[in-house]
Design a protein around this motif. Structure first.
Motif, short mmCIF file in Angstrom:
data_model
loop_
_atom_site.label_atom_id
_atom_site.label_comp_id
_atom_site.label_asym_id
_atom_site.label_seq_id
_atom_site.Cartn_x
_atom_site.Cartn_y
_atom_site.Cartn_z
N ALA A 129 26.07 86.03 16.92
CA ALA A 129 24.70 85.70 17.30
C ALA A 129 24.69 84.27 17.80
O ALA A 129 25.29 83.38 17.18
N LYS A 130 24.02 84.04 18.93
CA LYS A 130 23.96 82.71 19.53
C LYS A 130 22.51 82.31 19.73
O LYS A 130 21.74 83.01 20.38
N ASN A 131 22.15 81.18 19.15
CA ASN A 131 20.77 80.69 19.21
C ASN A 131 20.65 79.61 20.29
O ASN A 131 21.09 78.48 20.10
N THR A 132 20.05 79.95 21.42
CA THR A 132 19.84 78.96 22.49
C THR A 132 18.47 78.31 22.42
O THR A 132 18.11 77.53 23.29
N LEU A 133 17.72 78.63 21.37
CA LEU A 133 16.39 78.05 21.18
C LEU A 133 16.50 76.64 20.63
O LEU A 133 17.56 76.21 20.16
N SER A 134 15.39 75.93 20.63
CA SER A 134 15.36 74.56 20.10
C SER A 134 14.98 74.54 18.62
O SER A 134 14.89 73.47 18.02
N GLU A 135 14.76 75.73 18.03
CA GLU A 135 14.39 75.83 16.63
C GLU A 135 15.34 76.74 15.87
O GLU A 135 16.02 77.59 16.45
N VAL B 24 21.06 77.16 13.29
CA VAL B 24 20.31 76.00 13.78
C VAL B 24 20.27 76.07 15.30
O VAL B 24 20.95 76.90 15.93
N ALA B 25 19.48 75.21 15.91
CA ALA B 25 19.38 75.19 17.37
C ALA B 25 20.76 75.01 18.00
O ALA B 25 21.51 74.11 17.63
N GLY B 26 21.11 75.90 18.92
CA GLY B 26 22.38 75.80 19.63
C GLY B 26 23.57 76.41 18.92
O GLY B 26 24.67 76.41 19.48
N ALA B 27 23.39 76.95 17.71
CA ALA B 27 24.52 77.43 16.92
C ALA B 27 24.93 78.84 17.30
O ALA B 27 24.13 79.65 17.78
N THR B 28 26.19 79.15 17.04
CA THR B 28 26.73 80.50 17.17
C THR B 28 27.39 80.87 15.85
O THR B 28 28.14 80.07 15.29
N GLU B 29 27.08 82.06 15.33
CA GLU B 29 27.64 82.51 14.08
C GLU B 29 28.14 83.95 14.22
O GLU B 29 27.60 84.74 15.01
N ASP B 30 29.16 84.28 13.43
CA ASP B 30 29.65 85.66 13.38
C ASP B 30 28.67 86.55 12.63
O ASP B 30 28.04 86.12 11.65
N LEU B 31 28.54 87.79 13.09
CA LEU B 31 27.85 88.83 12.35
C LEU B 31 28.90 89.84 11.87
O LEU B 31 29.68 90.34 12.69
#
Length: 426
Positions: free
Chosen positions: A271-277, A299-306
């Motif tokens: 999962a990759k969060n490109t949001l600012s929140e 967090v904003a900009g983070a990528t994590e494994d699912l």
């Protein structure tokens, strides 16, 4: 006495923009418990691991560390040593990795590094107003009483029948969820065994403990999933999972699968969060309470494994292959609020608008769907599945689910033909 945990998140300087099964069962819940607030525990986290105030102060001073969410009210550089001690048994409420690339590393690595993608730190916490033993004495005592061997996190074999039921097995890779108020466990089930089936299940509430006769479930780091559940399951289809508390000690319930508490999924799903929140993604504790308490915090900009379970080897419900289900909360919702049972007053927790389905069953399948019939609330951002080689397209955008075959208001699914796939939050 209850401690309030306050997690203050740090990031390596320059890296803050970094990287089921659907049936649900109603369980009986225990008595209501009144919890009285106590002293506040302030914890500083770097890449999902606790870091001492001294290291925080040194890092902030020399510029190697920065506050991920803005400077907090408290200043670790002004904390007096007379009122400050460290307790590694008080674990962080959330795990956050920072990286400048799309690949991430497990936050439980024991190697300390200055690299932005692999840096970790010693797991400690700072208690501001209560005097307790030092970190060294606490950890030494816990290790000697809990296990005859030295644990090494995810790679450590669990010492069957050695740890007290009141000892959360964080030394063996499990991630404590202190904000749930049940001793770090992701869920506790008090079960009644009749013959070869469990006839009744009472689910623990805040203030309850892992005690004799209980199945005590736990969370694992992103990309990993628990390995333990008993072959004996609920008489009416309820799932049961975790370690067993028996005669005051914790025991494995599925040693044939693994003697490690946390095992990786098949990999290749992120999962990759490109949001600012911040976005809180919460996996169901399955098999177990089936509450969405297992966190993946972005967090904003983070990528994590699912974690993507292998249908051939992971938990099967009445002989049927199961997948992992993740709840996606609205942006800005904290892990502590989003990754626990909600009351319906807000679209969070089990009332979160969107579910993600992830599983391997004669192919790797990914889906996005509305959390129906629980809620018709629309998520306040978009999600799309991107990958190296997908069978088609699938996204949730502006309130609709859109795929190669058109749009609808229920959901869509794609198969990952090869390579990695990402859920992009945008």
């Amino acid at each position: 006495m209850k401690f309030n945990s306050v997690a203050l998140t740090l990031a390596t300087a320059g890296s803050m923009v970094a990287a089921q099964h659907q049936h649900r069962h109603r369980h009986h819940h225990k008595r209501e418990v009144v919890t009285v607030d106590g002293p506040t525990v302030v914890e500083y986290m770097l890449n999902g691991q606790l870091i001492t105030p001294e290291d925080v102060c040194d890092g902030i001073t020399d510029g190697s560390l920065a506050w991920a969410d803005g400077k907090p009210a408290g200043d670790p550089c002004q904390t007096t040593s007379s009122t400050q001690t460290y307790t590694p048994t008080l674990a962080p409420a959330k795990f956050i990795e920072t990286s400048t690339s799309t690949s991430t590393s497990t936050s439980t690595s024991t190697t300390t590094s200055t690299s932005t993608s692999t840096s970790t730190s010693t797991s400690t916490s700072a208690t501001i107003t209560v005097s307790v033993p030092t970190a060294t004495s606490v950890q030494s005592s816990a290790t000697s009483s809990a296990s005859s061997s030295t644990a090494t996190g995810l790679d450590a074999s669990f010492p069957d029948g050695e740890l007290d039921c009141g000892t959360f097995p964080s030394d063996y890779g499990a991630i404590p969820l202190d904000y749930l108020g049940i001793g770090g466990w992701s869920g506790i089930q008090y079960v009644t065994l009749v013959g070869e089936l469990i006839s009744d299940i009472i689910t623990a509430v805040t203030g309850d403990d892992c005690t004799d006769g209980a199945m005590c479930s736990y969370a694992c780091p992103p990309g990993y999933q628990k390995s333990q559940w008993p072959s004996t399951q609920g008489a009416t289809g309820q799932s049961v999972g975790g370690l067993e508390c028996k005669a005051g000690k914790l025991y494995l319930t599925n040693s044939d699968l693994s003697d490690k508490l946390c095992i990786p999924g098949v990999g290749g799903v992120k999962a990759k969060n490109t949001l600012s929140e911040h976005v809180a993604v919460c996996r169901t504790d399955y098999p177990g309470t089936e509450s969405e308490t297992v966190p993946v915090s972005l967090v904003a900009g983070a990528t994590e494994d699912l974690a993507c379970p292998d249908g051939a080897t992971y938990y099967q419900w009445e002989g049927k292959t199961t997948s992992a289900q993740y709840y996606v909360n609205p942006k800005g919702v904290s892990q502590e609020d989003g990754c626990q049972w909600g009351d319906g007053s807000k679209p969070i927790g089990n009332f979160a608008p969107i579910n993600l389905g992830v599983g391997e069953n004669s192919g790797k399948w990914l889906s996005i769907f509305q959390n129906s019939p629980t809620t018709t609330e629309l998520l306040d951002f978009n999600i799309k599945i991107q990958g190296d080689d997908l069978s088609g397209s699938c996204k949730f955008e502006d309130g609709s689910f859109i795929s190669d075959t058109g749009s609808n208001d229920s959901g869509c699914t794609v198969q990952v033909m090869s390579g990695d796939a990402y859920y992009i939050f945008y």
